[in-house]
Scaffold this motif. Sequence first.
Motif, PDB file in Angstrom:
ATOM      1  N   ILE A 246       0.869  -1.035   0.005  1.00 47.04           N
ATOM      2  CA  ILE A 246       0.000   0.003   0.098  1.00 47.04           C
ATOM      3  C   ILE A 246       0.931   1.258  -0.021  1.00 47.04           C
ATOM      4  O   ILE A 246       0.501   2.250  -0.787  1.00 47.04           O
ATOM      5  CB  ILE A 246      -0.705   0.000   1.125  1.00 47.04           C
ATOM      6  N   ILE A 249       2.087   1.901  -3.649  1.00 47.21           N
ATOM      7  CA  ILE A 249       0.832   2.328  -4.611  1.00 47.21           C
ATOM      8  C   ILE A 249       0.358   3.805  -4.275  1.00 47.21           C
ATOM      9  O   ILE A 249      -0.321   4.321  -4.891  1.00 47.21           O
ATOM     10  CB  ILE A 249      -0.356   1.232  -4.727  1.00 47.21           C
ATOM     11  N   PHE A 250       0.803   4.213  -2.935  1.00 49.82           N
ATOM     12  CA  PHE A 250       0.196   5.186  -2.340  1.00 49.82           C
ATOM     13  C   PHE A 250       1.414   6.604  -2.631  1.00 49.82           C
ATOM     14  O   PHE A 250       1.186   7.755  -1.932  1.00 49.82           O
ATOM     15  CB  PHE A 250      -0.309   5.369  -0.968  1.00 49.82           C
ATOM     16  N   GLU A 561      -8.025   9.911  -0.470  1.00 52.53           N
ATOM     17  CA  GLU A 561      -6.785  10.738  -1.102  1.00 52.53           C
ATOM     18  C   GLU A 561      -7.182  12.064  -0.953  1.00 52.53           C
ATOM     19  O   GLU A 561      -7.937  12.611  -1.417  1.00 52.53           O
ATOM     20  CB  GLU A 561      -6.562  10.365  -2.418  1.00 52.53           C
ATOM     21  N   ILE A 574      -6.444   1.993  -6.759  1.00 53.67           N
ATOM     22  CA  ILE A 574      -5.661   1.764  -5.753  1.00 53.67           C
ATOM     23  C   ILE A 574      -6.496   0.657  -4.844  1.00 53.67           C
ATOM     24  O   ILE A 574      -5.814  -0.555  -4.448  1.00 53.67           O
ATOM     25  CB  ILE A 574      -5.634   3.065  -4.799  1.00 53.67           C
ATOM     26  N   LYS A 577      -6.405  -2.672  -6.735  1.00 53.77           N
ATOM     27  CA  LYS A 577      -5.087  -3.241  -6.694  1.00 53.77           C
ATOM     28  C   LYS A 577      -4.670  -4.068  -5.456  1.00 53.77           C
ATOM     29  O   LYS A 577      -4.111  -5.076  -5.204  1.00 53.77           O
ATOM     30  CB  LYS A 577      -3.814  -2.328  -6.902  1.00 53.77           C
TER      31      LYS A 577
END
Length: 597
Positions: A246, A249-250, A561, A574, A577
Amino acid sequence: MNIRLNIVFLIILGIGITLLSRVYFLSIKSNTYYEELSKNNYINRINKIPVRGVIEDRNGEKLAINEMGFSVLVKPHLSSYKNKEHLEKIIDTIVKHLPEYEKDKLIKEYKKNDSSYNHDFIQVIDYIPYDEFFPKYTILASEDDIKIESSSKRAYPQKEVASHIIGYVGKASKLDILNNELSSYNGIIGKNGLEKVYNSKLQGEMGFKDVKVNALNKEIEVLYEKEASIDNNIRISLDVKLQKYIQEIFTGKSGAVIVMDARNGEMLAAASFPEFDNNIFARGISVKEWNEMRNDFNHPFTNKIINGLYPPGSVIKMGVGLSFLENGIGENYTINCSGSLPIGNRNFRCWKSTGHGSVNFRKAIAESCDDFFYKGSLKMGINKISHTLDKLGFGQVTGVDQINEFVGVNPNKEWKEKRFNQPWYVGETVITSIGQGNMLVTPLQVARYTAYIATGKLPKPHFFKANYEEPKEVDIPAKYLDVMRKGMYDVSYAPKGTASRHINSKIAIASKTGTAQVVSIPQSEKVRMKESELKYFQRSHAWITTYGPFENPQYVVTVIEEHGGHGGEAAGDIASKIYDKLYDLGYITVPTETTQK
């Protein structure tokens, strides 16, 4: 004459009674007191300080450990003027072999803790790593006025990963020591996160050894011995592999991500971004580092999972829809959305300016029609909506094992009267129905409520098994939940679902997007500016909350986000995934079909 003799006899009797009483006190009553004093003169108690427990993830990966090393102590009572040269000579010896330390600072540290009442060696260096100090151990240990003791330092091998959840330890303050005696011996205490919540478990229980000594204070006999506790570790529910994924991907974003077992509230991942390295607190944070992080507009110190307060936007619509259904609006309720709803001098616009046409519950969730909730809320009223949302956990703590969890705001008429001493207006009901206005939630509240929609029970989020509770029943009919579930499925897979272009997981998931405005749109603005055209801190927060697999709900994934724009576009990929990663890691074993239900 007889009277005088009687007086003399009484005086003699009184003196006799006084003497006998004193003899009784000295020989019998005070025996226990003097016996205790005697014991103190010939029995020494040597405390055994427990090693702080390790924190591990669910697979045994270390999240918080103790690195072994040494501390350096100096003989007491050398602060006086006559001993000044001797003290400086001792410190010179230390600095000669440990040149990274400054003489003046070590002397200052010594004098700060030296007193005529203290007979213990005084620590001047609290921790030196084992490998760094060991070559010099023999030299310094051979000095009579220097004492070397084993020491440890808390370390976080995963660095930034899950830093807000794990927390950190710090030097125990006077207040900490007053409330926790053990912290006066090891000098540290949990200051944040799990380190603080489970400090008692992690620090363990003190051991000791009672030793009989002679007049020269030499050990003669061990009278009693109790070992310090060793079962101080805790294994938590986080999966560090998932947490690291995480984080990858963030990267470059600000916000929060939660992965929770919908069935029991177990937290598999919980990340607040930006993160920070907990090791800076374990070693001591510099003023420069503190100011840089404190002045960062993305608030890295804030645990946004429980302390981030955001307008929920459209992710609240399932809860509002449930309120409609349980308070008398029928399942077949339909409205015509023309794109706006005039009330008084204000025009309340739907996000789709041309309108959605005929809208029922399922379509209202799938396409996130604002007008459906505007009109339903006018029938319902804010107090009934607020009551339902209260049952779903909004405006209250989730009970997760973290400190200082925020409750958010679940507004109603009484709340506004108490807070602002003002009446509630109908326009506030309308904007609250789509998650704007005064309503504020934490990401964990949204994740928990999503778990309820998925399973029909409200779990208590937790990281450690000691905080587990059976999920709660909520008195909302299951058939109403089914309406919301179908709408959430359509969000992901119906042609006009708000996340249909962005959900691409191999797992069938139900979702709800949300775009929570942080600045109001003027009534004069006929065509809304695109999110990408706004300045970063004026852009809306992007939400998506999901559960999956759809047919057999097991996990909730909630993403926010900050200033990300539209929920589906910013957060849908997100979430997808993360579900694929859950499949790859074996948490979800069978991919499921994603055809229209």
